[in-house]
Scaffold this motif. Structure first.
Motif, PDB file in Angstrom:
ATOM      1  N   UNK A 282      46.412  30.039  40.556  1.00 43.97           N
ATOM      2  CA  UNK A 282      47.746  30.644  40.604  1.00 43.97           C
ATOM      3  C   UNK A 282      48.684  30.898  39.478  1.00 43.97           C
ATOM      4  N   UNK A 283      50.108  31.359  39.426  1.00 40.96           N
ATOM      5  CA  UNK A 283      50.717  31.882  38.024  1.00 40.96           C
ATOM      6  C   UNK A 283      52.147  32.126  38.904  1.00 40.96           C
ATOM      7  N   UNK A 284      52.764  31.517  37.701  1.00 41.89           N
ATOM      8  CA  UNK A 284      53.818  31.973  38.084  1.00 41.89           C
ATOM      9  C   UNK A 284      54.693  31.643  36.033  1.00 41.89           C
TER      10      UNK A 284
ATOM     11  N   UNK B 203      62.690  24.470  46.183  1.00 38.55           N
ATOM     12  CA  UNK B 203      62.905  22.876  45.646  1.00 38.55           C
ATOM     13  C   UNK B 203      61.628  22.917  44.121  1.00 38.55           C
ATOM     14  N   UNK B 204      61.015  22.992  45.002  1.00 37.01           N
ATOM     15  CA  UNK B 204      59.403  23.331  44.318  1.00 37.01           C
ATOM     16  C   UNK B 204      59.136  24.840  43.981  1.00 37.01           C
TER      17      UNK B 204
ATOM     18  N   UNK C 145      61.685  26.332  52.020  1.00 43.82           N
ATOM     19  CA  UNK C 145      60.918  27.391  51.159  1.00 43.82           C
ATOM     20  C   UNK C 145      62.515  28.767  51.220  1.00 43.82           C
ATOM     21  N   UNK C 146      62.868  28.744  50.365  1.00 43.70           N
ATOM     22  CA  UNK C 146      63.980  30.071  50.248  1.00 43.70           C
ATOM     23  C   UNK C 146      62.970  31.775  49.784  1.00 43.70           C
ATOM     24  N   UNK C 147      62.056  31.061  49.386  1.00 42.56           N
ATOM     25  CA  UNK C 147      61.299  32.468  48.019  1.00 42.56           C
ATOM     26  C   UNK C 147      60.285  32.863  48.457  1.00 42.56           C
ATOM     27  N   UNK C 148      58.803  33.638  49.873  1.00 47.70           N
ATOM     28  CA  UNK C 148      57.567  33.766  49.436  1.00 47.70           C
ATOM     29  C   UNK C 148      57.252  34.774  48.343  1.00 47.70           C
TER      30      UNK C 148
ATOM     31  N   UNK D  94      60.233  27.786  39.312  1.00 44.69           N
ATOM     32  CA  UNK D  94      60.899  29.052  39.152  1.00 44.69           C
ATOM     33  C   UNK D  94      60.272  29.708  40.140  1.00 44.69           C
ATOM     34  N   UNK D  95      59.326  29.560  40.664  1.00 47.56           N
ATOM     35  CA  UNK D  95      58.118  30.302  41.448  1.00 47.56           C
ATOM     36  C   UNK D  95      57.087  30.594  41.878  1.00 47.56           C
TER      37      UNK D  95
END
Length: 289
Positions: A80-82, A40-41, A19-22, A65-66
């Motif tokens: 969940x939304x993104x 990555x996903x 993970x690179x962003x939470x 994309x997050x």
């Protein structure tokens, strides 16, 4: 990160693999904490030991994309939304189904920035559609179908993105969005059928998030100055219609003597500021009017 002393100090939990962003965290009803991460996903991780270890629950390439928001409804379903359509899980986050019936225009970039449920059980989602601006969506059947409650207008300008939605104790719905600097919060008293401007938050260009505290006050986090605004109550506005009139006198009399509903917060009815709501407040309000 985790704090056990009210936020004075923070320690890192174990790593979420890759993970690179939470951007979203949620504690669900069984005590499990779920993290929505970019790795990555779009990936969902969970911990049942306070972050000592994180386990991969699910991977959703469509949210690659997050993941911007996570929410658990009264029936325990997760949302969940993104970027793109939102997703729903009915098994604690192990499996997710896209809500493909969202009223998005075809072939346009879009995002869901918040999902919440108000007191009547209806779900609301806020977000953005490229070339169309900020939107609020509503579902009356647990996410089965969604309708557009409004394309948010701030003067002649469409709100660029609606970031968050919150319901006050009197049923008023507030939305925070990006347009600024004159309009960043709208409200609706009819479940989203119509929206009105609350007026500017001085110096704010966006409202990114809301919080309703345990004492009933509403806070808004903003850009570009990092200011946090607090919504003040209008003393005497016992029926919460935004005005102080003879109707508020009648409301307090009905509350005190006829078993009517109480003001949404007792401080609203305590117009003489003696920490009580009684006949003295009725007299004070009549003298004022």
């Amino acid at each position: 990160f985790k704090s056990i002393d009210g936020g004075n100090s923070w320690t890192n939990t174990s790593d979420l693999p890759g993970a690179s962003a939470v951007r979203a965290l949620l504690e669900i009803k069984d005590g499990k904490i779920i993290a929505g991460a970019y790795a990555g996903n779009g990936k969902f991780f969970s911990t049942t030991d306070g972050g000592t270890s994180w386990n991969l629950l699910a991977t959703i390439p469509a949210l690659g994309n997050g993941i911007f928001c996570l929410f658990q409804a009264k029936d325990s379903s997760l949302y969940a939304g993104g970027w793109g359509v939102p997703f729903k899980s009915t098994d604690g986050g192990n499996n997710w189904t896209p809500l493909s019936n969202f009223p998005f225009p075809p072939n346009e970039a879009r995002s869901i920035n918040s999902i919440t449920q108000i007191s009547d059980g209806n779900l609301y989602a806020t977000g953005w559609i490229h070339g169309h601006g900020g939107y609020v969506f509503k579902s009356t059947n647990s996410g089965g179908t969604w309708d557009t409650t409004g394309r948010i207008m701030a003067g002649p300008v469409h709100a660029v993105r609606v970031y968050d939605l919150l319901e006050d104790s009197d049923g008023t719905i507030f939305i925070g969005f990006q347009t600024g600097p004159d309009s960043v919060v709208f409200y609706s008293k009819d479940k989203g059928a119509t929206w009105k401007n609350t007026g500017p938050l001085r110096g704010a260009n966006e409202v990114l998030c809301f919080l309703k505290s345990s004492d009933g006050f509403i806070y808004a986090g903003t850009t570009p100055n990092g200011d946090v605004f607090k919504k003040l109550r209008l003393r005497g506005d016992a029926n919460s219609d935004g005005k102080v009139t003879i109707s508020d006198v009648v409301f307090i009399v009905n509350y005190l003597f006829k078993g009517g509903p109480a003001p949404n917060h007792l401080s609203i009815g305590d117009v003489n500021c003696d920490a009580l709501v009684n006949v003295s407040d009725v007299v004070y309000l009549v003298n004022y009017l």
